[in-house]
Every structure is written in C-alpha cells, then in structure tokens.
Design an enzyme around this catalytic site. Structure first.
Site, PDB file in Angstrom:
ATOM      1  N   GLY A   1       0.822  -1.221   0.000  1.00  0.00           N
ATOM      2  CA  GLY A   1       0.000   0.000   0.000  1.00  0.00           C
ATOM      3  C   GLY A   1       0.848   1.259   0.000  1.00  0.00           C
ATOM      4  CB  ALA A   2       4.352   1.700  -0.741  1.00  0.00           C
TER       5      ALA A   2
ATOM      6  CG  ASN B   1       0.893   1.295   4.847  1.00  0.00           C
ATOM      7  OD1 ASN B   1       0.723   2.071   5.790  1.00  0.00           O
ATOM      8  ND2 ASN B   1       0.500   1.588   3.604  1.00  0.00           N
TER       9      ASN B   1
ATOM     10  CB  SER C   1      -5.664   1.570  13.735  1.00  0.00           C
ATOM     11  OG  SER C   1      -6.404   2.739  14.014  1.00  0.00           O
TER      12      SER C   1
ATOM     13  CE1 TYR D   1      -8.429   1.101   8.995  1.00  0.00           C
ATOM     14  CE2 TYR D   1      -9.007   1.879  11.188  1.00  0.00           C
ATOM     15  CZ  TYR D   1      -8.100   1.786  10.157  1.00  0.00           C
ATOM     16  OH  TYR D   1      -6.858   2.365  10.283  1.00  0.00           O
ATOM     17  CB  ALA D   2     -12.567  -0.791  14.937  1.00  0.00           C
TER      18      ALA D   2
ATOM     19  CE  LYS E   1      -5.799  -1.200  10.022  1.00  0.00           C
ATOM     20  NZ  LYS E   1      -4.485  -1.285   9.360  1.00  0.00           N
TER      21      LYS E   1
END
Ligand SMILES: NC(=O)c1ccc[n+]([C@@H]2O[C@H](COP(=O)([O-])OP(=O)(O)OC[C@H]3O[C@@H](n4cnc5c(N)ncnc54)[C@H](O)[C@@H]3O)[C@@H](O)[C@H]2O)c1
Length: 253
Positions: A16-17, A93, A145, A159-160, A163
């Site tokens: 994801g760079a 990432n 995160s 998402y949470a 992570k």
C-alpha cells in the site's frame, strides 16, 4: 548511485505504498539506506512513486501487489530475491478504511475489509516471514490502529475489528519467528495528518475530534515512518510482539 553500489543495501517491501502513510514509510526507509519495493494494488501508481524516489530504479521499484492474493506476495518475493535480495523488512501497511455505521455494514463489505486488512497482513507475515526465517533475519512491522484498541471513533466496526486482529496476529507471528532472527511489531497510530483522514471525516467534525485529543493535534505521519525505520533496525532485536502506540494521549495503558 550505481547498480553495483546498491547491491550491498538491504531490501524493504512496503504494501500500500503508492500513497498516504505507506509512501512516507517507503521514503523514510529509502532515506535510511534501504532498497525499497513500493507495492500497491495500483501497480502503476506504485511505479510512479518509486520513480520519484529513484528514477534509475537501482534503489526503488514499484510492484503491483494486491494483498488479497497470496500469489502476489510469492511473486514479489521471487522477483525481489532474483533482482535484489530476500527482503529484510516487510511493512504490512495496505488497508481499506471505511466508516460505514455498524448497523449498515453489509456482510460483503465486512468481509472485504477483513480480507484486505487482516487476511492481507496474515498472508504477508506468512510468506515473507518464512523467507526471513530461512535467511535468519527479518523485521516485520504491521500497521494496526488506535481503532483496534478503543473500537474507533470515526472508523467503521469492520476496520476497527480488523486492526484488533492485527494486534493479535502480531503477537502470534512474533512468538513463531522470535528464535529465527525475525521480529514482528505493530504500530498503532491515532488519527494522522493525512489526506485519507481529511477525506473520511468532514472538516468541522475533524476539528471537534482534534480538540478532544489530549495533545490537540493529529499525528505526524513522518514520525510514524521513522518509528517503522527504528523497529526495522538491527538494534531493535529485543523489540517484538509489541504494539507501539502513537495516539496523542487518547488511549493510555
Ligand atoms: N490515516 C490514519 O490516520 C491512520 C491511523 C491509524 C492507522 N492507519 C493505518 O495506516 C495504514 C495506511 O493508512 P493511509 O491513511 O495511508 O491509507 P490510504 O487509504 O491513504 O492508503 C492505503 C493504500 O493501500 C492501498 N491498498 C488498498 N487495498 C489494497 C490491496 N488490496 N492491496 C494492496 N494495496 C491496497 C491503496 O491503493 C493505498 O495506496 C493503514 O493500515 C491504516 O489502517 C492510518
């Protein structure tokens, strides 16, 4: 730098760079003396970002790598092993950050976010972790995160949850690889000063949220990138299985 001079430099792979934090991390690793493979689902964007770091291609290259595909990790590993060397550093990432309210998340959307964020990190740790263990040295840094620790404020439940899973996967791979010279750490930032955050949260709400952060500012992505470089260093050999919090004091433990 000539190709011959570059061959001594260690290799780092960042997922994801092409944009955002991943790009900052790739830039800081490059500045610290790594040959950096900038990978992204958007391979062309990754190549453009790499060309900005080193137009000669001797110390930066762009790769198309969709973290949903185990085969893409394997292909990236083969390509880097043949062209440069087995990566000493992997930064997981890549992520999909969605903010859909919990009762509106469809089963498909939930799985999509878990697959990119959590399963993608799992695949990266498995494929690159194996090669690093065989080489006897490696550093894996997973982007977790604050949302995975406190359930998130602006970000979605998927998402949470993804992570939170990354924090656990980090411990499992750290334990698995510790005796073979490979460390695995998670970095858990709070909201960062990045385009993705400004796109996800309306300006007024972001101002309110920022006032509620004890240090009253968004986190600095450059600092996160330097922390990744520190965790990637040879001296960081006793730091493993940890979550490195950088959240402005929102969550203390
Ligand atoms: N931005 C923040 O405030 C913040 C806070 C805490 C953690 N993080 C974490 O930092 C990381 C980067 O965040 P960002 O804000 O720069 O995100 P971003 O959305 O700006 O960038 C994510 C990158 O990942 C790529 N990507 C998406 N799906 C992919 C896939 N399937 N395969 C390969 N690449 C894919 C995208 O193309 C993009 O280049 C994420 O893991 C995120 O969860 C960010």
């Amino acid at each position: 730098m000539s190709d011959a001079d570059a061959t001594a430099l260690p290799v780092a792979l960042v997922t994801g760079a092409a944009a955002g934090l991943g790009r900052h991390i790739a830039e800081e690793l490059h500045a610290a003396g790594y040959r950096v493979a900038l990978s992204d689902r958007d391979g062309e964007a990754a190549q453009r970002a790499a060309a900005e770091l080193d137009p000669s291609g001797a110390t930066a290259c762009g790769l198309a790598l969709d973290v949903l595909q185990r085969g893409h990790f394997e292909a990236a590993l083969d390509r880097l092993r043949n062209a440069w060397a087995v990566p000493q550093v992997l930064v997981n990432n890549a992520a999909l950050t969605l903010t859909t309210p919990v009762m509106q998340i469809t089963p498909e959307e939930f799985s999509q976010v878990l697959d990119i964020n959590l399963r993608g990190t799992f695949l990266g740790c498995q494929v690159l972790g194996q090669a690093m263990a065989e080489a006897g040295f490696g550093r894996i840094v997973n982007l977790a995160s604050l949302a995975g620790q406190n359930g998130g404020t602006a970000s979605g439940a998927h998402y949470a949850s993804s992570k939170a899973g990354i924090l656990t996967l980090t411990k499992i791979f750290a334990r698995e690889l510790a005796s073979r010279g490979v460390t695995v750490n998670a970095v858990a930032p709070g909201p960062l000063e990045l385009p993705s955050v400004r796109a996800a949260v309306p300006a007024e709400r972001l101002e309110q949220l920022t006032k509620q952060i004890p240090v009253q500012r968004l986190g600095n992505p450059r600092f996160i990138a330097r922390l990744v470089v520190l965790l990637a260093s040879a001296e960081a050999d006793s730091a493993t299985g940890a979550a490195w919090d950088v959240n402005g004091g929102i969550f203390m433990r």
